[in-house]
Design a protein around this motif. Structure first.
Motif, PDB file in Angstrom:
ATOM      1  N   LEU A 166       0.838  -1.204   0.000  1.00  0.00           N
ATOM      2  CA  LEU A 166       0.000   0.000   0.000  1.00  0.00           C
ATOM      3  C   LEU A 166       0.870   1.250   0.000  1.00  0.00           C
ATOM      4  CD1 LEU A 166      -2.728  -1.032   2.598  1.00  0.00           C
ATOM      5  CD2 LEU A 166      -3.084  -0.712   0.144  1.00  0.00           C
ATOM      6  N   LEU A 167       1.892   1.262   0.843  1.00  0.00           N
ATOM      7  CA  LEU A 167       2.777   2.428   0.918  1.00  0.00           C
ATOM      8  C   LEU A 167       3.499   2.653  -0.406  1.00  0.00           C
ATOM      9  CD1 LEU A 167       4.341   1.823   4.461  1.00  0.00           C
ATOM     10  CD2 LEU A 167       2.726   3.641   3.834  1.00  0.00           C
ATOM     11  N   GLY A 168       3.828   1.568  -1.101  1.00  0.00           N
ATOM     12  CA  GLY A 168       4.538   1.674  -2.366  1.00  0.00           C
ATOM     13  C   GLY A 168       3.641   1.822  -3.579  1.00  0.00           C
ATOM     14  N   LEU A 169       2.345   2.009  -3.348  1.00  0.00           N
ATOM     15  CA  LEU A 169       1.360   2.217  -4.420  1.00  0.00           C
ATOM     16  C   LEU A 169       1.247   1.010  -5.344  1.00  0.00           C
ATOM     17  CD1 LEU A 169       2.185   5.935  -5.397  1.00  0.00           C
ATOM     18  CD2 LEU A 169       0.798   5.071  -3.504  1.00  0.00           C
ATOM     19  N   LEU A 170       1.625  -0.152  -4.845  1.00  0.00           N
ATOM     20  CA  LEU A 170       1.449  -1.376  -5.626  1.00  0.00           C
ATOM     21  C   LEU A 170       0.008  -1.873  -5.550  1.00  0.00           C
ATOM     22  CD1 LEU A 170       4.738  -3.184  -4.592  1.00  0.00           C
ATOM     23  CD2 LEU A 170       4.163  -2.464  -6.912  1.00  0.00           C
ATOM     24  N   ASP A 171      -0.624  -1.672  -4.403  1.00  0.00           N
ATOM     25  CA  ASP A 171      -2.028  -2.050  -4.212  1.00  0.00           C
ATOM     26  C   ASP A 171      -2.829  -0.815  -3.827  1.00  0.00           C
ATOM     27  OD1 ASP A 171      -1.616  -4.750  -4.695  1.00  0.00           O
ATOM     28  OD2 ASP A 171      -1.239  -5.213  -2.576  1.00  0.00           O
ATOM     29  N   PRO A 172      -4.073  -0.698  -4.291  1.00  0.00           N
ATOM     30  CA  PRO A 172      -4.916   0.427  -3.902  1.00  0.00           C
ATOM     31  C   PRO A 172      -5.581   0.155  -2.554  1.00  0.00           C
ATOM     32  CG  PRO A 172      -6.083  -0.925  -5.467  1.00  0.00           C
ATOM     33  CD  PRO A 172      -4.712  -1.538  -5.324  1.00  0.00           C
ATOM     34  N   PRO A 173      -5.743   1.167  -1.710  1.00  0.00           N
ATOM     35  CA  PRO A 173      -6.414   0.943  -0.435  1.00  0.00           C
ATOM     36  C   PRO A 173      -7.925   0.829  -0.599  1.00  0.00           C
ATOM     37  CG  PRO A 173      -5.860   3.265  -0.659  1.00  0.00           C
ATOM     38  CD  PRO A 173      -5.275   2.552  -1.861  1.00  0.00           C
ATOM     39  N   PHE A 197       9.809   5.339  -6.539  1.00  0.00           N
ATOM     40  CA  PHE A 197       9.942   4.187  -5.650  1.00  0.00           C
ATOM     41  C   PHE A 197      10.864   3.145  -6.260  1.00  0.00           C
ATOM     42  CE2 PHE A 197       6.039   6.162  -4.353  1.00  0.00           C
ATOM     43  CZ  PHE A 197       5.905   5.906  -2.989  1.00  0.00           C
ATOM     44  N   GLY A 198      11.663   2.535  -5.390  1.00  0.00           N
ATOM     45  CA  GLY A 198      12.454   1.375  -5.779  1.00  0.00           C
ATOM     46  C   GLY A 198      12.092   0.212  -4.879  1.00  0.00           C
ATOM     47  N   PHE A 199      11.971  -0.989  -5.444  1.00  0.00           N
ATOM     48  CA  PHE A 199      11.496  -2.144  -4.693  1.00  0.00           C
ATOM     49  C   PHE A 199      12.523  -3.274  -4.716  1.00  0.00           C
ATOM     50  CE2 PHE A 199       7.789   0.111  -6.263  1.00  0.00           C
ATOM     51  CZ  PHE A 199       6.991   0.218  -5.132  1.00  0.00           C
ATOM     52  N   VAL A 200      12.677  -3.915  -3.548  1.00  0.00           N
ATOM     53  CA  VAL A 200      13.521  -5.096  -3.419  1.00  0.00           C
ATOM     54  C   VAL A 200      12.682  -6.160  -2.711  1.00  0.00           C
ATOM     55  CG1 VAL A 200      15.673  -6.057  -2.526  1.00  0.00           C
ATOM     56  CG2 VAL A 200      15.574  -3.650  -3.193  1.00  0.00           C
ATOM     57  N   PHE A 201      12.700  -7.385  -3.245  1.00  0.00           N
ATOM     58  CA  PHE A 201      11.878  -8.447  -2.684  1.00  0.00           C
ATOM     59  C   PHE A 201      12.751  -9.604  -2.205  1.00  0.00           C
ATOM     60  CE2 PHE A 201       9.361  -6.172  -5.841  1.00  0.00           C
ATOM     61  CZ  PHE A 201       8.226  -5.851  -5.105  1.00  0.00           C
ATOM     62  N   GLN A 202      12.138 -10.560  -1.502  1.00  0.00           N
ATOM     63  CA  GLN A 202      12.886 -11.702  -0.992  1.00  0.00           C
ATOM     64  C   GLN A 202      13.539 -12.469  -2.136  1.00  0.00           C
ATOM     65  OE1 GLN A 202      10.701 -14.311   1.589  1.00  0.00           O
ATOM     66  NE2 GLN A 202      12.271 -15.889   1.601  1.00  0.00           N
ATOM     67  N   PHE A 203      12.795 -12.661  -3.199  1.00  0.00           N
ATOM     68  CA  PHE A 203      13.337 -13.300  -4.396  1.00  0.00           C
ATOM     69  C   PHE A 203      13.592 -12.189  -5.407  1.00  0.00           C
ATOM     70  CE2 PHE A 203      10.656 -16.376  -2.202  1.00  0.00           C
ATOM     71  CZ  PHE A 203      11.611 -17.345  -1.930  1.00  0.00           C
ATOM     72  N   HIS A 204      14.782 -12.141  -5.910  1.00  0.00           N
ATOM     73  CA  HIS A 204      15.299 -10.976  -6.622  1.00  0.00           C
ATOM     74  C   HIS A 204      14.479 -10.577  -7.849  1.00  0.00           C
ATOM     75  CE1 HIS A 204      16.900 -13.865  -9.528  1.00  0.00           C
ATOM     76  NE2 HIS A 204      17.304 -14.575  -8.481  1.00  0.00           N
ATOM     77  N   PHE A 205      13.833 -11.533  -8.502  1.00  0.00           N
ATOM     78  CA  PHE A 205      13.043 -11.272  -9.701  1.00  0.00           C
ATOM     79  C   PHE A 205      13.855 -10.617 -10.821  1.00  0.00           C
ATOM     80  CE2 PHE A 205       9.531 -11.209  -6.469  1.00  0.00           C
ATOM     81  CZ  PHE A 205       8.979 -12.417  -6.849  1.00  0.00           C
ATOM     82  N   GLN A 227      13.247   8.318  -4.418  1.00  0.00           N
ATOM     83  CA  GLN A 227      13.268   8.882  -3.074  1.00  0.00           C
ATOM     84  C   GLN A 227      12.989   7.815  -2.025  1.00  0.00           C
ATOM     85  OE1 GLN A 227      10.395  11.998  -2.485  1.00  0.00           O
ATOM     86  NE2 GLN A 227      10.931  12.315  -0.338  1.00  0.00           N
ATOM     87  N   PHE A 228      12.184   6.805  -2.414  1.00  0.00           N
ATOM     88  CA  PHE A 228      11.751   5.778  -1.479  1.00  0.00           C
ATOM     89  C   PHE A 228      12.277   4.409  -1.916  1.00  0.00           C
ATOM     90  CE2 PHE A 228       8.502   9.066  -1.896  1.00  0.00           C
ATOM     91  CZ  PHE A 228       8.477   9.567  -0.592  1.00  0.00           C
ATOM     92  N   VAL A 229      12.843   3.668  -0.966  1.00  0.00           N
ATOM     93  CA  VAL A 229      13.280   2.305  -1.222  1.00  0.00           C
ATOM     94  C   VAL A 229      12.514   1.400  -0.272  1.00  0.00           C
ATOM     95  CG1 VAL A 229      15.198   0.674  -1.200  1.00  0.00           C
ATOM     96  CG2 VAL A 229      15.571   3.027  -1.970  1.00  0.00           C
ATOM     97  N   LEU A 230      11.715   0.490  -0.825  1.00  0.00           N
ATOM     98  CA  LEU A 230      10.877  -0.413  -0.050  1.00  0.00           C
ATOM     99  C   LEU A 230      11.324  -1.848  -0.313  1.00  0.00           C
ATOM    100  CD1 LEU A 230       9.262   2.244   0.009  1.00  0.00           C
ATOM    101  CD2 LEU A 230       7.172   0.905  -0.246  1.00  0.00           C
ATOM    102  N   ALA A 231      11.493  -2.609   0.757  1.00  0.00           N
ATOM    103  CA  ALA A 231      11.996  -3.975   0.621  1.00  0.00           C
ATOM    104  C   ALA A 231      11.144  -4.932   1.442  1.00  0.00           C
ATOM    105  CB  ALA A 231      13.458  -4.058   1.058  1.00  0.00           C
ATOM    106  N   ASP A 232      10.789  -6.069   0.842  1.00  0.00           N
ATOM    107  CA  ASP A 232       9.946  -7.071   1.490  1.00  0.00           C
ATOM    108  C   ASP A 232      10.768  -8.331   1.755  1.00  0.00           C
ATOM    109  OD1 ASP A 232       7.828  -8.453   2.529  1.00  0.00           O
ATOM    110  OD2 ASP A 232       6.824  -8.786   0.612  1.00  0.00           O
TER     111      ASP A 232
END
Length: 234
Positions: free
Chosen positions: A52-59, A87-95, A164-169
């Motif tokens: 939600l914070l990364g705008l990947l899903d709508p609230p 936004f930049g995203f990093v996940f458990q599996f690198h993709f 500006q934002f880096v989000l990692a799961d």
């Protein structure tokens, strides 16, 4: 200091015969130049909040403010462009795309944004890979890399458009402790450079190396801690 990213009454409910609440009434804010971890038990809504914070899903309800501006009314295309640019995203599996070299994987978001020419994209990709110790691996494909190397390449890709934002799961979930510590050290450095870094993690030891932690249970923020002591101290 004003918030760079803010959640206001943020809620996400999956519809159905028995609706499922993933995130409920979350109010929290993230300042520039900060490193926050989101912790909580499995299924608590940590990843759902991050998306939600990364705008990947709508609230379902509530809003995410980016530098004070509401994103609630943004259409799909506008949300996608904001994600790509900010936004930049990093996940458990690198993709990482297995058929592309590390260099081409890092350049991929730049190509999608379309702001740089070919030579500038290539130069920027090397500039991102070099401090991560990955410049020498630039012409390899992901299958030729170790797990830690693949995750560092994924971090370089996340930084491609200077977000500006880096989000990692759960970015260290598939790594050993040494590589996990290296990844978290990289995130601390990114925050020190002025970025807003938010990381979902189940690793309490690594979580204590962040400057702030938010604890989630059943989709709600139930606790927060700041200014952890150095590792090994209480």
């Amino acid at each position: 200091m004003s918030a760079a990213l803010e959640a206001r009454d943020l809620t996400r409910i999956l519809p159905g015969p028995q609706p499922t609440t993933l995130v409920a009434d979350v109010d929290t804010a993230f300042e520039p130049q900060s490193f926050t971890v989101v912790t909580g038990p499995s299924g608590s809504g940590k990843s759902s909040l991050l998306y939600l914070l990364g705008l990947l899903d709508p609230p379902t309800a509530g809003d995410v403010l980016v530098n004070g501006e509401s994103t609630r009314a943004l259409g799909g295309e506008a949300r996608a462009l904001k994600r790509l640019a900010e936004f930049g995203f990093v996940f458990q599996f690198h993709f990482l795309l297995p058929e592309l070299t590390v260099l081409d994987n890092v350049m991929l978001p730049m190509r999608q944004l379309g702001r740089l020419g070919a030579a500038a994209m290539r130069a920027r990709a090397y500039d991102l890979l070099d401090p991560l110790g990955m410049a020498a691996e630039a012409q390899k494909v992901p299958g030729e890399l170790s797990g830690g190397q693949r995750q560092r390449a994924a971090i370089a890709r996340a930084l491609a458009n200077d977000p500006q934002f880096v989000l990692a799961d759960e970015p260290t979930g598939a790594l050993d402790s040494k590589n996990g510590a290296t990844v978290f050290s990289t995130f601390r450095g990114l925050a020190a450079e002025g970025r807003t870094v938010i990381v979902v993690t189940h690793d309490e030891t690594l979580a204590r190396t962040a400057s702030r932690a938010i604890h989630i249970v059943d989709g709600r923020v139930v606790g927060e801690a700041c200014d952890f002591p150095p590792s090994g101290q209480t």
